[in-house]
Motif scaffolding. Structure first.
Motif, PDB file in Angstrom:
ATOM      1  N   TRP A 167       0.820  -1.215   0.000  1.00 55.93           N
ATOM      2  CA  TRP A 167       0.000   0.000   0.000  1.00 55.93           C
ATOM      3  C   TRP A 167       0.853   1.264   0.000  1.00 55.93           C
ATOM      4  O   TRP A 167       0.391   2.318  -0.444  1.00 55.93           O
ATOM      5  N   ARG A 168       2.091   1.189   0.459  1.00 58.15           N
ATOM      6  CA  ARG A 168       2.931   2.392   0.473  1.00 58.15           C
ATOM      7  C   ARG A 168       3.327   2.821  -0.943  1.00 58.15           C
ATOM      8  O   ARG A 168       3.765   3.956  -1.144  1.00 58.15           O
ATOM      9  N   ASP A 169       3.184   1.908  -1.920  1.00 57.93           N
ATOM     10  CA  ASP A 169       3.460   2.245  -3.320  1.00 57.93           C
ATOM     11  C   ASP A 169       2.193   2.594  -4.096  1.00 57.93           C
ATOM     12  O   ASP A 169       2.274   2.821  -5.312  1.00 57.93           O
ATOM     13  N   PHE A 170       1.062   2.615  -3.418  1.00 58.42           N
ATOM     14  CA  PHE A 170      -0.211   2.883  -4.110  1.00 58.42           C
ATOM     15  C   PHE A 170      -0.217   4.274  -4.743  1.00 58.42           C
ATOM     16  O   PHE A 170      -0.548   4.436  -5.928  1.00 58.42           O
ATOM     17  N   ILE A 171       0.163   5.276  -3.967  1.00 62.29           N
ATOM     18  CA  ILE A 171       0.147   6.654  -4.472  1.00 62.29           C
ATOM     19  C   ILE A 171       1.152   6.854  -5.601  1.00 62.29           C
ATOM     20  O   ILE A 171       0.812   7.441  -6.642  1.00 62.29           O
ATOM     21  N   PRO A 172       2.413   6.379  -5.460  1.00 60.10           N
ATOM     22  CA  PRO A 172       3.338   6.510  -6.597  1.00 60.10           C
ATOM     23  C   PRO A 172       2.827   5.857  -7.883  1.00 60.10           C
ATOM     24  O   PRO A 172       2.964   6.429  -8.972  1.00 60.10           O
ATOM     25  N   ALA A 173       2.238   4.683  -7.757  1.00 59.44           N
ATOM     26  CA  ALA A 173       1.716   4.001  -8.947  1.00 59.44           C
ATOM     27  C   ALA A 173       0.538   4.764  -9.532  1.00 59.44           C
ATOM     28  O   ALA A 173       0.410   4.889 -10.760  1.00 59.44           O
ATOM     29  N   ALA A 174      -0.334   5.269  -8.664  1.00 52.42           N
ATOM     30  CA  ALA A 174      -1.501   6.009  -9.152  1.00 52.42           C
ATOM     31  C   ALA A 174      -1.090   7.282  -9.885  1.00 52.42           C
ATOM     32  O   ALA A 174      -1.614   7.590 -10.968  1.00 52.42           O
ATOM     33  N   ILE A 175      -0.138   8.015  -9.325  1.00 49.82           N
ATOM     34  CA  ILE A 175       0.310   9.259  -9.971  1.00 49.82           C
ATOM     35  C   ILE A 175       1.033   8.949 -11.278  1.00 49.82           C
ATOM     36  O   ILE A 175       0.799   9.619 -12.302  1.00 49.82           O
ATOM     37  N   SER A 176       1.894   7.936 -11.267  1.00 54.07           N
ATOM     38  CA  SER A 176       2.621   7.581 -12.491  1.00 54.07           C
ATOM     39  C   SER A 176       1.652   7.127 -13.587  1.00 54.07           C
ATOM     40  O   SER A 176       1.782   7.519 -14.757  1.00 54.07           O
ATOM     41  N   GLY A 177       0.673   6.311 -13.203  1.00 56.00           N
ATOM     42  CA  GLY A 177      -0.305   5.847 -14.179  1.00 56.00           C
ATOM     43  C   GLY A 177      -1.153   6.982 -14.723  1.00 56.00           C
ATOM     44  O   GLY A 177      -1.461   7.025 -15.921  1.00 56.00           O
ATOM     45  N   GLY A 178      -1.530   7.912 -13.855  1.00 51.89           N
ATOM     46  CA  GLY A 178      -2.311   9.059 -14.307  1.00 51.89           C
ATOM     47  C   GLY A 178      -1.532   9.951 -15.257  1.00 51.89           C
ATOM     48  O   GLY A 178      -2.054  10.398 -16.282  1.00 51.89           O
ATOM     49  N   ILE A 179      -0.261  10.195 -14.931  1.00 54.16           N
ATOM     50  CA  ILE A 179       0.583  11.015 -15.812  1.00 54.16           C
ATOM     51  C   ILE A 179       0.775  10.324 -17.160  1.00 54.16           C
ATOM     52  O   ILE A 179       0.694  10.953 -18.224  1.00 54.16           O
ATOM     53  N   GLY A 180       1.011   9.025 -17.129  1.00 50.97           N
ATOM     54  CA  GLY A 180       1.194   8.282 -18.369  1.00 50.97           C
ATOM     55  C   GLY A 180      -0.044   8.309 -19.245  1.00 50.97           C
ATOM     56  O   GLY A 180       0.050   8.480 -20.471  1.00 50.97           O
ATOM     57  N   TYR A 181      -1.216   8.160 -18.633  1.00 51.06           N
ATOM     58  CA  TYR A 181      -2.465   8.202 -19.413  1.00 51.06           C
ATOM     59  C   TYR A 181      -2.678   9.587 -20.014  1.00 51.06           C
ATOM     60  O   TYR A 181      -3.114   9.711 -21.164  1.00 51.06           O
ATOM     61  N   ALA A 182      -2.367  10.628 -19.244  1.00 49.35           N
ATOM     62  CA  ALA A 182      -2.512  11.995 -19.761  1.00 49.35           C
ATOM     63  C   ALA A 182      -1.582  12.222 -20.953  1.00 49.35           C
ATOM     64  O   ALA A 182      -1.978  12.828 -21.960  1.00 49.35           O
ATOM     65  N   VAL A 183      -0.344  11.718 -20.862  1.00 47.79           N
ATOM     66  CA  VAL A 183       0.599  11.854 -21.971  1.00 47.79           C
ATOM     67  C   VAL A 183       0.076  11.111 -23.198  1.00 47.79           C
ATOM     68  O   VAL A 183       0.167  11.605 -24.337  1.00 47.79           O
ATOM     69  N   LEU A 184      -0.485   9.924 -22.987  1.00 43.61           N
ATOM     70  CA  LEU A 184      -1.034   9.140 -24.098  1.00 43.61           C
ATOM     71  C   LEU A 184      -2.129   9.906 -24.832  1.00 43.61           C
ATOM     72  O   LEU A 184      -2.103  10.030 -26.064  1.00 43.61           O
ATOM     73  N   VAL A 185      -3.098  10.428 -24.084  1.00 39.52           N
ATOM     74  CA  VAL A 185      -4.241  11.111 -24.695  1.00 39.52           C
ATOM     75  C   VAL A 185      -3.795  12.396 -25.386  1.00 39.52           C
ATOM     76  O   VAL A 185      -4.166  12.668 -26.539  1.00 39.52           O
ATOM     77  N   LEU A 186      -3.000  13.209 -24.701  1.00 37.37           N
ATOM     78  CA  LEU A 186      -2.595  14.493 -25.262  1.00 37.37           C
ATOM     79  C   LEU A 186      -1.667  14.326 -26.465  1.00 37.37           C
ATOM     80  O   LEU A 186      -1.768  15.072 -27.445  1.00 37.37           O
ATOM     81  N   THR A 187      -0.784  13.334 -26.411  1.00 36.00           N
ATOM     82  CA  THR A 187       0.116  13.104 -27.544  1.00 36.00           C
ATOM     83  C   THR A 187      -0.656  12.581 -28.750  1.00 36.00           C
ATOM     84  O   THR A 187      -0.384  12.973 -29.890  1.00 36.00           O
ATOM     85  N   HIS A 188      -1.622  11.711 -28.498  1.00 34.78           N
ATOM     86  CA  HIS A 188      -2.404  11.150 -29.608  1.00 34.78           C
ATOM     87  C   HIS A 188      -3.247  12.225 -30.290  1.00 34.78           C
ATOM     88  O   HIS A 188      -3.561  12.106 -31.485  1.00 34.78           O
ATOM     89  N   ARG A 189      -3.606  13.270 -29.560  1.00 39.49           N
ATOM     90  CA  ARG A 189      -4.331  14.378 -30.174  1.00 39.49           C
ATOM     91  C   ARG A 189      -3.438  15.171 -31.127  1.00 39.49           C
ATOM     92  O   ARG A 189      -3.916  15.727 -32.121  1.00 39.49           O
ATOM     93  N   LEU A 190      -2.147  15.204 -30.837  1.00 39.19           N
ATOM     94  CA  LEU A 190      -1.207  15.957 -31.672  1.00 39.19           C
ATOM     95  C   LEU A 190      -0.621  15.108 -32.785  1.00 39.19           C
ATOM     96  O   LEU A 190      -0.365  15.598 -33.889  1.00 39.19           O
ATOM     97  N   VAL A 191      -0.398  13.824 -32.485  1.00 43.48           N
ATOM     98  CA  VAL A 191       0.220  12.912 -33.458  1.00 43.48           C
ATOM     99  C   VAL A 191      -0.746  11.755 -33.697  1.00 43.48           C
ATOM    100  O   VAL A 191      -1.190  11.105 -32.750  1.00 43.48           O
ATOM    101  N   SER A 192      -1.067  11.510 -34.951  1.00 44.29           N
ATOM    102  CA  SER A 192      -2.044  10.480 -35.276  1.00 44.29           C
ATOM    103  C   SER A 192      -1.499   9.070 -35.124  1.00 44.29           C
ATOM    104  O   SER A 192      -2.263   8.101 -35.148  1.00 44.29           O
ATOM    105  N   ILE A 193      -0.179   8.932 -34.977  1.00 44.04           N
ATOM    106  CA  ILE A 193       0.438   7.601 -34.840  1.00 44.04           C
ATOM    107  C   ILE A 193       0.276   7.144 -33.390  1.00 44.04           C
ATOM    108  O   ILE A 193       0.953   7.635 -32.481  1.00 44.04           O
ATOM    109  N   LYS A 194      -0.616   6.177 -33.182  1.00 46.99           N
ATOM    110  CA  LYS A 194      -0.935   5.753 -31.830  1.00 46.99           C
ATOM    111  C   LYS A 194       0.245   5.069 -31.153  1.00 46.99           C
ATOM    112  O   LYS A 194       0.459   5.216 -29.947  1.00 46.99           O
ATOM    113  N   LEU A 195       1.026   4.303 -31.911  1.00 46.23           N
ATOM    114  CA  LEU A 195       2.164   3.595 -31.329  1.00 46.23           C
ATOM    115  C   LEU A 195       3.180   4.566 -30.746  1.00 46.23           C
ATOM    116  O   LEU A 195       3.796   4.285 -29.705  1.00 46.23           O
ATOM    117  N   PHE A 196       3.368   5.705 -31.393  1.00 42.87           N
ATOM    118  CA  PHE A 196       4.289   6.713 -30.855  1.00 42.87           C
ATOM    119  C   PHE A 196       3.777   7.252 -29.528  1.00 42.87           C
ATOM    120  O   PHE A 196       4.547   7.412 -28.576  1.00 42.87           O
TER     121      PHE A 196
END
Length: 260
Positions: A143-172
């Motif tokens: 449980w002590r790693d719950f917050i780090p994982a949640a923040i990292s996962g949230g940041i990663g998802y935000a990068v995925l969505v925002l990058t995909h809006r700018l670049v049509s290549i989903k794999l990138f």
């Protein structure tokens, strides 16, 4: 005149059926389900000899008889919105039961296609963050790693969505998101706020994993749709490769205590 009227009516029916198939395929439905729904709708609207051929990137639909027609629809964008798939299934069911007319069904589908039924970005971001933390616990993290994982996962998802809006290549976008997740996870451990690097990374990347795509690929293969099943499986493999490459790139420069 009668043949012209019949041809126009057939064209309207084909437009309705293609719209239904397009909406289902763009929003995460399996290939065999799309074909089955289109054929059922055609039968309910009086077209007995109808044929549909669906792949992840296109739909071919044809009718036989006096009003012979063949139409092709290209699919360029695919996402996951099972609510729209459910609405199309409901329209198909009500058509078969005689509760909707063709024009009413077409109007309803056009309204549904134009409507934005997805959750707001902030809600999806919060869900991705919570899911990342929960996956960490599921994979026997602490449980002590719950917050780090949640923040990292949230940041990663935000990068995925925002990058995909700018670049049509989903794999990138997926590769960049996993790279950011790897960086965040390593920084958490280096600063002492995170403890189990492996579990943090695994939990954080889970929102990026193409679970629905893999499931649909297997179900299409089991239903005998080998073209769609293999292509979806290849797409899922490339997504997994992009995620793994991003994480591997970060770990190649991480020594356990920091970057060198």
């Amino acid at each position: 005149m009668y043949q012209a009227h019949q041809a126009n009516a057939t064209q309207e029916v084909v437009e309705l059926i293609l719209l239904a198939g397009k909406m289902m395929l763009e929003n995460g439905a399996e290939t065999y389900r799309v074909e089955d729904t289109m054929i059922r709708m055609a039968g309910a609207l009086g077209i007995e000899n109808a044929h549909s051929f669906v792949t992840p990137t296109g739909i071919i639909f044809s009718t036989e008889g006096d009003a012979l027609t063949t139409r092709l629809v290209r699919i360029t964008e695919r996402s996951t919105d099972l609510r729209k798939v459910t609405i199309v299934n409901d329209v198909s069911r009500r058509l078969s039961q005689g509760e909707l007319s063709m024009k009413e069904a077409l109007t309803l589908l056009k309204q549904t296609e134009a409507a934005n039924l997805s959750y707001p970005f902030t809600v999806m971001l919060l869900a991705a963050a919570i899911a990342s933390g929960c996956f960490l616990i599921m994979f026997q993290g602490t449980w002590r790693d719950f917050i780090p994982a949640a923040i990292s996962g949230g940041i990663g998802y935000a990068v995925l969505v925002l990058t995909h809006r700018l670049v049509s290549i989903k794999l990138f976008a997926e590769g960049l998101a996993s790279l950011v997740i790897g960086l965040c996870s390593c920084l958490w451990v280096s600063s002492g706020l995170g403890h189990d690097l492996d579990k943090i990374i695994i939990g954080s990347v889970m929102p990026l994993v193409p679970g629905l795509l893999i499931t649909n690929a297997v179900r299409d293969l089991m239903a005998g749709h080998f073209v769609s099943g293999v292509s979806k499986g290849a797409e899922a493999f490339l997504t997994a490769f992009a995620i793994g490459s991003g994480i591997a790139f970060v770990l190649a420069f991480y020594s356990g205590e920091g970057f060198f």
